[in-house]
Design a protein around this motif. Structure first.
Motif, mmCIF file in Angstrom:
data_model
loop_
_atom_site.group_PDB
_atom_site.id
_atom_site.type_symbol
_atom_site.label_atom_id
_atom_site.label_comp_id
_atom_site.label_asym_id
_atom_site.label_seq_id
_atom_site.Cartn_x
_atom_site.Cartn_y
_atom_site.Cartn_z
ATOM 1 N N ARG A 137 0.873 -1.175 0.000
ATOM 2 C CA ARG A 137 0.000 0.000 0.000
ATOM 3 C C ARG A 137 0.902 1.214 0.000
ATOM 4 O O ARG A 137 1.868 1.286 0.769
ATOM 5 C CB ARG A 137 -0.877 0.025 1.257
ATOM 6 C CG ARG A 137 -1.753 1.282 1.310
ATOM 7 C CD ARG A 137 -2.331 1.524 2.672
ATOM 8 N NE ARG A 137 -1.269 1.848 3.608
ATOM 9 C CZ ARG A 137 -1.414 1.826 4.931
ATOM 10 N NH1 ARG A 137 -2.561 1.482 5.462
ATOM 11 N NH2 ARG A 137 -0.415 2.144 5.722
ATOM 12 N N SER A 156 -7.057 -7.735 2.000
ATOM 13 C CA SER A 156 -8.039 -7.396 3.037
ATOM 14 C C SER A 156 -7.385 -6.709 4.230
ATOM 15 O O SER A 156 -7.942 -5.762 4.790
ATOM 16 C CB SER A 156 -8.806 -8.647 3.488
ATOM 17 O OG SER A 156 -7.906 -9.617 3.982
ATOM 18 N N ILE A 159 -6.468 -3.080 3.187
ATOM 19 C CA ILE A 159 -7.643 -2.203 3.158
ATOM 20 C C ILE A 159 -8.104 -1.884 4.575
ATOM 21 O O ILE A 159 -8.472 -0.742 4.877
ATOM 22 C CB ILE A 159 -8.769 -2.835 2.322
ATOM 23 C CG1 ILE A 159 -8.352 -2.858 0.844
ATOM 24 C CG2 ILE A 159 -10.079 -2.067 2.503
ATOM 25 C CD1 ILE A 159 -9.296 -3.617 -0.051
ATOM 26 N N ALA A 160 -8.070 -2.871 5.468
ATOM 27 C CA ALA A 160 -8.463 -2.631 6.863
ATOM 28 C C ALA A 160 -7.536 -1.594 7.510
ATOM 29 O O ALA A 160 -8.002 -0.701 8.225
ATOM 30 C CB ALA A 160 -8.432 -3.936 7.650
ATOM 31 N N LEU A 162 -5.903 0.744 5.919
ATOM 32 C CA LEU A 162 -6.231 2.028 5.293
ATOM 33 C C LEU A 162 -7.393 2.684 6.023
ATOM 34 O O LEU A 162 -7.336 3.873 6.357
ATOM 35 C CB LEU A 162 -6.587 1.822 3.818
ATOM 36 C CG LEU A 162 -7.210 3.024 3.092
ATOM 37 C CD1 LEU A 162 -6.204 4.156 2.971
ATOM 38 C CD2 LEU A 162 -7.735 2.601 1.735
ATOM 39 N N ASP A 163 -8.453 1.935 6.276
ATOM 40 C CA ASP A 163 -9.635 2.513 6.927
ATOM 41 C C ASP A 163 -9.364 2.896 8.385
ATOM 42 O O ASP A 163 -10.072 3.731 8.933
ATOM 43 C CB ASP A 163 -10.832 1.575 6.829
ATOM 44 C CG ASP A 163 -11.941 2.147 5.957
ATOM 45 O OD1 ASP A 163 -11.733 3.217 5.349
ATOM 46 O OD2 ASP A 163 -13.014 1.530 5.893
ATOM 47 N N GLN A 167 -10.819 7.015 7.465
ATOM 48 C CA GLN A 167 -12.169 6.455 7.447
ATOM 49 C C GLN A 167 -12.889 6.830 6.160
ATOM 50 O O GLN A 167 -12.879 7.982 5.746
ATOM 51 C CB GLN A 167 -12.974 6.951 8.644
ATOM 52 C CG GLN A 167 -12.517 6.366 9.948
ATOM 53 C CD GLN A 167 -13.327 6.905 11.117
ATOM 54 O OE1 GLN A 167 -13.943 7.955 11.037
ATOM 55 N NE2 GLN A 167 -13.306 6.167 12.207
ATOM 56 N N ALA A 170 -11.760 3.221 1.984
ATOM 57 C CA ALA A 170 -11.964 1.918 1.345
ATOM 58 C C ALA A 170 -13.162 1.941 0.401
ATOM 59 O O ALA A 170 -13.148 1.288 -0.642
ATOM 60 C CB ALA A 170 -12.139 0.828 2.397
ATOM 61 N N SER A 171 -14.176 2.714 0.728
ATOM 62 C CA SER A 171 -15.370 2.766 -0.125
ATOM 63 C C SER A 171 -15.113 3.524 -1.435
ATOM 64 O O SER A 171 -15.918 3.446 -2.356
ATOM 65 C CB SER A 171 -16.526 3.408 0.622
ATOM 66 O OG SER A 171 -16.273 4.778 0.859
ATOM 67 N N LEU A 173 -12.226 3.103 -3.240
ATOM 68 C CA LEU A 173 -11.221 2.400 -4.032
ATOM 69 C C LEU A 173 -11.781 1.984 -5.386
ATOM 70 O O LEU A 173 -12.926 1.570 -5.511
ATOM 71 C CB LEU A 173 -10.716 1.167 -3.290
ATOM 72 C CG LEU A 173 -9.860 1.447 -2.071
ATOM 73 C CD1 LEU A 173 -9.489 0.150 -1.364
ATOM 74 C CD2 LEU A 173 -8.614 2.230 -2.436
#
Length: 178
Positions: A137, A156, A159-160, A162-163, A167, A170-171, A173
């Protein structure tokens, strides 16, 4: 691929995911095909897409991208520059903006490149080197210069993480087909 046969490995384990009937701007409805045997994937414009409108708002393939591409639906505040096709020999898996739709948490920090002031990253990208299962990343500036990179065992977990720092990121991407 649309006929159910993978053009890369010849497998008939091809699955199809149709585009949703309604797609929020600036996204484009894409039908997706993926081979479960080798992982190769292709995307096609959904029959629901107004191709004439895309011609007016997209750049022609092969054109040198010199300016950020603006969404015709939201030209005022959101500019997304396409990432490079790859980082070195690594292929990009997904990327996304870190803009006003994202909330930095206390874990997020301004980053700096040599000789520059610290600033917040503009983009995040996930990439993978050939023959490696690790996912990298990276946080990048507005020109896709890497400011920081981290390695994760799985997409996974990347991405976790990253969030945890940004916040809502991830939505946003976007899968990358390069």
């Amino acid at each position: 691929m649309r006929d159910g046969t993978c053009p890369k490995c010849g497998s008939n384990q091809v699955f199809f995911h149709p585009a949703p009937a309604a797609v929020p701007a600036p996204d484009v409805a894409l039908d997706r095909y993926a081979c479960m045997a080798c992982g190769y994937a292709e995307t096609y414009l959904s029959p629901l897409v107004d191709r004439a409108a895309l011609r007016d708002s997209w750049q022609a393939a092969g054109a040198r991208i010199t300016e950020p591409l603006l969404s015709a639906a939201q030209p005022s505040t959101r500019t997304i520059r396409l990432p490079p096709m790859q980082f070195g020999t690594a292929r990009i898996l997904a990327y996304g903006p870190l803009d006003d739709r994202v909330n930095p948490t206390p874990l997020a920090k301004p980053l700096r490149t040599m000789g520059s002031a610290a600033s917040w990253p503009a983009y995040v990208a996930f990439y993978q080197y050939p023959d490696s299962h690790e996912v990298h990343r990276c946080y990048c500036d507005s020109r896709w210069t890497i400011l920081q990179q981290d390695v994760f065992p799985y997409m996974s977990s990347a991405i976790a993480a990253l969030d945890l720092e940004y916040q809502g990121a991830a939505s946003l991407l976007i899968p990358f087909g390069g």
